[in-house]
Design an enzyme around this catalytic site. Structure first.
Site, PDB file in Angstrom:
ATOM      1  CB  SER A 242       9.604 -28.113  12.289  1.00  0.00           C
ATOM      2  OG  SER A 242      10.610 -27.125  12.454  1.00  0.00           O
ATOM      3  CE  LYS A 243       2.022 -24.345  12.175  1.00  0.00           C
ATOM      4  NZ  LYS A 243       1.132 -25.425  12.499  1.00  0.00           N
ATOM      5  NE  ARG A 244      12.422 -25.115  16.729  1.00  0.00           N
ATOM      6  CZ  ARG A 244      13.722 -25.319  16.594  1.00  0.00           C
ATOM      7  NH1 ARG A 244      14.568 -24.319  16.663  1.00  0.00           N
ATOM      8  NH2 ARG A 244      14.190 -26.538  16.401  1.00  0.00           N
TER       9      ARG A 244
END
Ligand code: GLU
Length: 475
Positions: A242-244
């Site tokens: 994910s982006k995070r």
């Protein structure tokens, strides 16, 4: 003699160069360097709606920043459409492909039936042996590959091993759409062949495509390149990245202050290993890299590890090189403004003087810049809360008491200022730290910095004494 190795990185310019793409590029680049071969760059821009020039630029810039430039100018897949058509026509002429006039409604019905029968949707070959004279008027045909109906297609993959596809699962897929544009499947094969690609290294999300693509090579009588399908990068929890958790463009890593050498080191370890080596310089990487050593299992992205590797490479990098890098990165770092406040020569000189102390504490260039902020701060300094607490709690008096000794020094070096501070501390019965703490607070406005004697030396006599006076004047 075997032909020289040619690898290629073939991104679709529908977004920035993301971290998974960067690793694919790295593996292609490393394998080319390892074998004395060549890495090519092909921009897969056939999807005109989703491809953008900005993305092409970001990909090329990202590769350049990472030090993974291709050995020849990029090739545009879209620009090669006529050649893709030509090969499809050649397959048609050789009886290895055929025109299919199935209407969208027919194809939809095929899909529905397959769904109802819980089969994967496959084209049923209805135009495979039909006479083209039966073609309905006004329907532009697609060109489909006449794929083998039985037997199996084997992909000899360097990472995945032998991967077998029953041919009944690889239907007569489309090579050329009715508007004459090639499908992705077809364009990739024609391009890889024409570019002389000997080794395909890409994400394992393309493994099933490899089966279909093999059929095109075989139909054309072309050599199939050596395939390596590398596992995707997952998040630390094993789920899709994910982006995070790091699914960001390479430019985001640049803005976070990572060094290209560190990112290469971190990325090469995602899915490949050489013994237990964690810190791997580029020359060793090139010497050691090989395809069969790539893991089959998904790699997990771990920011903490990336930071640690980056910190290592910051400490390994020569002071002068770090100064150069900070100058270049000023426009890319979120806090790069700090490095623009004074004339460049002065900034360079002060950074170079402070660098040995600064680089010990920084895990990223952002932290390095932040650590250097005290050098370029304007008087009177902004004092942060913790530093103010120290100054307010008798710190200003200590600074006042230290000033005469420091002011009387003939020579201003880390050694001479340390001696002066020690003499004072000994005389006052203070521990050295008790004298150093308020000095640091007054000189940097913070409670953390490189060693305080280095700070005094790097600031220079006039600036250092002026900062100390500023605080005393406030008491
Ligand atoms: N353009 C494809 C992608 O970005 C890669 C195709 C390939 O490597 O064969 O996923």
């Amino acid at each position: 003699m075997t032909a020289p190795v040619v690898t290629r990185f073939a991104p679709s310019p529908t977004g920035f160069l993301h971290i998974g793409g960067a690793r694919t590029a790295l593996f292609n680049w490393l394998y080319a360097r390892h074998t004395g071969g060549t890495m090519l760059l092909r921009i897969e821009d056939t999807d005109r709606e989703r491809s953008t020039d900005a993305a092409v630029t970001a990909i090329i810039d990202g590769l350049a920043w990472l030090g993974l430039e291709a050995d020849a100018p990029p090739i545009s897949q879209f620009a090669r459409a006529a050649r893709h058509r030509e090969v499809a026509e050649a397959l048609l002429a050789a009886g290895k492909a055929y025109r299919c006039y199935a209407t969208p409604a027919e194809l939809e019905a095929m899909r529905e039936t397959a769904k109802a029968e819980k089969r994967p949707p496959r084209y049923d070959g209805r135009w495979r042996d039909r006479d083209p004279s039966e073609a309905p008027a006004g329907v532009d045909p697609v060109i489909r590959l006449k794929a083998p109906l039985d037997g199996e297609t084997v992909v000899h993959d360097q990472v995945q091993g032998e991967v077998r596809f029953p041919n009944k699962d690889l239907d007569d897929f489309v090579l050329l759409r009715s508007d004459g544009t090639p499908t992705y499947m077809h364009a990739v094969v024609v391009d890889d062949h024409d570019m002389g690609v000997t080794h395909i290294i890409r994400g394992d999300d393309h493994l099933t495509n490899a089966g279909r693509q093999t059929l095109i090579y075989q139909a054309m009588g072309w050599d199939v390149p050596v395939m390596s399908h590398i596992p995707l990068i997952h998040g630390p929890d094993g789920a899709k990245l994910s982006k995070r958790h790091g699914a960001l463009g390479v430019e985001a890593y640049r803005a976070m202050g990572y060094l290209p050498v560190a990112l290469r080191n971190y990325l090469v370890r995602l899915g490949w290993a050489h013994g237990d080596e964690e810190i791997i310089g580029t020359d060793d990487m090139i010497a050691w890299f090989d395809l069969p050593a790539i893991n089959k299992g998904a790699a997990r992205f771990d920011f903490a590890k990336l930071e640690a590797v980056n910190g290592h490479w910051i400490r390994q990098t020569e002071d002068g090189a770090l100064v150069d890098m900070l100058m270049v990165e000023r426009d890319h770092l979120p806090n790069g403004e700090i490095l623009k406040r004074r004339p460049e020569e002065e900034v360079r000189r002060q950074l170079a003087a402070a660098m040995p102390g600064l680089k010990e504490r920084a895990k990223t260039l952002v932290e390095l810049t932040e650590g250097a902020a005290f050098l370029f701060a304007e008087r009177p300094l902004a004092i942060d809360e913790k530093a103010e607490a120290i100054l307010a709690d008798g710190g200003r008096a200590t600074v006042a008491a230290l000033l005469p000794g420091l002011g009387a020094l003939d020579e201003w070096t880390a050694g001479s200022v340390e001696a002066a501070v020690r003499t004072y501390a000994d005389g006052a019965g203070l521990k050295l730290g008790k004298a150093a703490q308020p000095l640091r607070a007054a000189l940097t406005g913070r409670t953390t910095s490189p060693g305080v004697f280095d700070v005094l030396a790097v600031l220079g006599r006039d600036e250092a004494l002026a900062r100390l006076h500023d605080q005393v004047a406030q008491s």
